[in-house]
Design a protein around this motif. Sequence first.
Motif, PDB file in Angstrom:
ATOM      1  N   LEU A  81      -4.451  -6.467 -52.082  1.00 40.95           N
ATOM      2  CA  LEU A  81      -6.042  -5.744 -53.417  1.00 40.95           C
ATOM      3  C   LEU A  81      -6.686  -6.453 -53.475  1.00 40.95           C
ATOM      4  CD1 LEU A  81      -4.720  -4.180 -56.576  1.00 40.95           C
ATOM      5  CD2 LEU A  81      -6.453  -3.411 -55.177  1.00 40.95           C
ATOM      6  N   ILE A  82      -6.311  -8.254 -53.405  1.00 37.82           N
ATOM      7  CA  ILE A  82      -7.203  -9.507 -53.617  1.00 37.82           C
ATOM      8  C   ILE A  82      -7.328  -9.784 -52.488  1.00 37.82           C
ATOM      9  CG2 ILE A  82      -5.943  -9.987 -55.859  1.00 37.82           C
ATOM     10  CD1 ILE A  82      -5.227 -12.137 -54.292  1.00 37.82           C
ATOM     11  N   THR A  83      -7.054  -9.278 -51.332  1.00 38.47           N
ATOM     12  CA  THR A  83      -7.124 -10.777 -50.174  1.00 38.47           C
ATOM     13  C   THR A  83      -8.555 -10.238 -49.777  1.00 38.47           C
ATOM     14  OG1 THR A  83      -5.474 -10.250 -49.068  1.00 38.47           O
ATOM     15  CG2 THR A  83      -7.092 -10.730 -47.603  1.00 38.47           C
ATOM     16  N   PRO A  84      -9.553  -8.783 -49.997  1.00 43.17           N
ATOM     17  CA  PRO A  84     -11.004  -7.973 -49.484  1.00 43.17           C
ATOM     18  C   PRO A  84     -12.320  -8.745 -50.102  1.00 43.17           C
ATOM     19  CG  PRO A  84      -9.685  -6.402 -49.429  1.00 43.17           C
ATOM     20  CD  PRO A  84      -9.033  -7.577 -50.104  1.00 43.17           C
ATOM     21  N   ALA A  85     -11.679  -9.826 -51.217  1.00 42.83           N
ATOM     22  CA  ALA A  85     -12.159  -9.438 -52.436  1.00 42.83           C
ATOM     23  C   ALA A  85     -13.123 -10.878 -51.780  1.00 42.83           C
ATOM     24  CB  ALA A  85     -11.967  -9.957 -54.159  1.00 42.83           C
ATOM     25  N   VAL A  86     -12.538 -11.597 -50.679  1.00 45.86           N
ATOM     26  CA  VAL A  86     -12.599 -13.457 -51.036  1.00 45.86           C
ATOM     27  C   VAL A  86     -14.533 -12.623 -49.787  1.00 45.86           C
ATOM     28  CG1 VAL A  86     -11.067 -14.727 -51.079  1.00 45.86           C
ATOM     29  CG2 VAL A  86     -11.444 -13.437 -48.719  1.00 45.86           C
ATOM     30  N   ILE A  87     -14.058 -11.120 -48.911  1.00 40.32           N
ATOM     31  CA  ILE A  87     -15.194 -11.584 -47.825  1.00 40.32           C
ATOM     32  C   ILE A  87     -16.773 -11.384 -49.209  1.00 40.32           C
ATOM     33  CG2 ILE A  87     -16.650  -9.358 -46.728  1.00 40.32           C
ATOM     34  CD1 ILE A  87     -13.880  -8.315 -46.266  1.00 40.32           C
ATOM     35  N   VAL A  88     -16.602 -11.622 -50.124  1.00 44.41           N
ATOM     36  CA  VAL A  88     -17.742 -11.238 -50.910  1.00 44.41           C
ATOM     37  C   VAL A  88     -18.797 -12.688 -51.310  1.00 44.41           C
ATOM     38  CG1 VAL A  88     -17.486 -12.060 -53.707  1.00 44.41           C
ATOM     39  CG2 VAL A  88     -19.439 -10.269 -53.464  1.00 44.41           C
TER      40      VAL A  88
ATOM     41  N   SER B  17      -9.172  -8.959 -66.762  1.00 47.41           N
ATOM     42  CA  SER B  17      -8.286  -8.413 -66.330  1.00 47.41           C
ATOM     43  C   SER B  17      -7.683  -7.284 -66.751  1.00 47.41           C
ATOM     44  CB  SER B  17      -6.828  -9.599 -66.170  1.00 47.41           C
ATOM     45  OG  SER B  17      -6.300  -9.044 -64.941  1.00 47.41           O
ATOM     46  N   LEU B  18      -8.089  -7.558 -68.358  1.00 44.33           N
ATOM     47  CA  LEU B  18      -6.548  -6.766 -69.353  1.00 44.33           C
ATOM     48  C   LEU B  18      -7.706  -6.111 -70.518  1.00 44.33           C
ATOM     49  CD1 LEU B  18      -4.134  -9.739 -70.662  1.00 44.33           C
ATOM     50  CD2 LEU B  18      -4.167  -7.825 -69.153  1.00 44.33           C
ATOM     51  N   THR B  19      -9.564  -5.790 -69.242  1.00 43.46           N
ATOM     52  CA  THR B  19     -10.233  -4.832 -70.054  1.00 43.46           C
ATOM     53  C   THR B  19      -9.792  -3.416 -69.897  1.00 43.46           C
ATOM     54  OG1 THR B  19     -11.743  -6.054 -70.440  1.00 43.46           O
ATOM     55  CG2 THR B  19     -12.432  -4.631 -70.731  1.00 43.46           C
ATOM     56  N   PHE B  20      -9.507  -1.950 -70.603  1.00 41.89           N
ATOM     57  CA  PHE B  20      -8.832  -0.905 -70.098  1.00 41.89           C
ATOM     58  C   PHE B  20     -10.549  -0.217 -69.597  1.00 41.89           C
ATOM     59  CE2 PHE B  20      -5.804  -2.234 -73.021  1.00 41.89           C
ATOM     60  CZ  PHE B  20      -4.484  -1.512 -72.286  1.00 41.89           C
ATOM     61  N   GLY B  21      -9.844   0.481 -69.000  1.00 41.38           N
ATOM     62  CA  GLY B  21     -11.774   1.071 -68.328  1.00 41.38           C
ATOM     63  C   GLY B  21     -11.899   1.325 -67.522  1.00 41.38           C
ATOM     64  N   ALA B  83      -7.379 -15.317 -59.090  1.00 42.88           N
ATOM     65  CA  ALA B  83      -6.465 -15.362 -59.735  1.00 42.88           C
ATOM     66  C   ALA B  83      -5.944 -14.914 -61.731  1.00 42.88           C
ATOM     67  CB  ALA B  83      -5.816 -16.865 -59.256  1.00 42.88           C
ATOM     68  N   GLY B  84      -7.100 -15.625 -62.407  1.00 41.61           N
ATOM     69  CA  GLY B  84      -7.177 -14.607 -62.787  1.00 41.61           C
ATOM     70  C   GLY B  84      -7.379 -13.814 -63.550  1.00 41.61           C
ATOM     71  N   ALA B  85      -8.309 -12.613 -62.758  1.00 37.97           N
ATOM     72  CA  ALA B  85      -8.945 -11.570 -63.264  1.00 37.97           C
ATOM     73  C   ALA B  85      -7.385 -10.239 -62.381  1.00 37.97           C
ATOM     74  CB  ALA B  85      -9.934 -11.249 -62.296  1.00 37.97           C
ATOM     75  N   SER B  86      -6.490 -11.586 -61.589  1.00 43.76           N
ATOM     76  CA  SER B  86      -5.650  -9.912 -60.950  1.00 43.76           C
ATOM     77  C   SER B  86      -4.418 -10.003 -61.536  1.00 43.76           C
ATOM     78  CB  SER B  86      -5.509 -10.304 -58.990  1.00 43.76           C
ATOM     79  OG  SER B  86      -5.741 -11.272 -58.580  1.00 43.76           O
ATOM     80  N   LEU B  87      -3.768 -11.253 -61.392  1.00 44.74           N
ATOM     81  CA  LEU B  87      -2.656 -11.977 -61.815  1.00 44.74           C
ATOM     82  C   LEU B  87      -2.626 -10.237 -63.282  1.00 44.74           C
ATOM     83  CD1 LEU B  87      -1.686 -14.812 -61.072  1.00 44.74           C
ATOM     84  CD2 LEU B  87      -0.342 -13.353 -60.402  1.00 44.74           C
TER      85      LEU B  87
END
Lengths: 157, 180
Positions: A81-88, B17-21, B83-87
């Motif tokens: 999920l996160i790999t493509p994000a670095v393309i930005v 990361s922890l906002t719903f919707g 990392a902060g937004a996804s973990l």
Amino acid sequence: MNVVVLYFVLLKATVSAFSGLGALPVVRDELVTNRRVITDAQMNTALVAGRVSPGPIGMYIVSIGYFTAGVPGAIAAWLALITPAVIVIPILRYLGARADHPVARDALNAIVIASVGLTLAVLLPLAATSVTGPLTGAAALAGFAYVLHGSKESARQ
Amino acid sequence: MVPGLKDIAGIMARDGSLTFGGGGPTTVALEKALVHKHGWLPRPRFRLAYALSRLTPGTNVFAFCTALGWQMRGFAGALIALAGASLPCSAVTVAITILLEWWRDDPRAAVAIQVAAAVAIGLVAASCWPLLRPHLRGSSWVRTAALLAGAIALQVLDVPPLRVLLAAGVVGALWREPAP
């Protein structure tokens, strides 16, 4: 299923999609139809998990990773999920320097508006299946009012 | 003011990361924190990150948070933001998946899930407003309505989202927004 293979299967799905549910057809084709490592029922449960979890709508991919290979599968899915994000970053480096030009600014604003249109178009069929009675209608209104109130407060600051 | 990496991680974990919707409410929450509350990013840079993240393949919210981190603290900021937004949301998703498996046959859980999904619909719908509002002033609303209607129509016709967004960019460059 081998988690490295799972990572590349899910990466193929995520990198070819530009919206939360855009990866769904590839994921289903690979994991349900071809490899038969998860079922349609698990896929539906993953979609529900993605919708009720915080974060992006695409979080169902992590749930699918979990169904496929447990916690290591969820980690492989997270990485996919996160790999493509670095393309930005290269996009931002190249276009960011030109973004202050008035024509570029208007083009970017148009992209923001169109992205809202895409969101609304995806939202309508989801709303038809989720808002099915007074209770869910009130819940949707509550969510709507919550964000609108927050954005008004933020605009005042 | 330049934020510390820890500050970026904290904001991304909470608001990214922890906002719903999904992406819309997350964008509203991040704009409130980064632009209005802390002043770490001017609004045009924030909107630039939003627009370019929509052109990036994959999950747009993660690209958006990466772009915000990059603009605030370069490569380290981008990685910390990602990392902060996804973990945290990934961990919560795994926990919810396990719970859903346990509750699969419980009718009360089914109602709770349906209500949560409906709340998410309301959150996403309302989050469109702050993005549109700046483009509805004066005679700008005509251009905004046309772009909006065009994007919805193309999506309904199954045109890939990237093509819709690129077409909008071209239209936006040719049909300029009237000065306020």
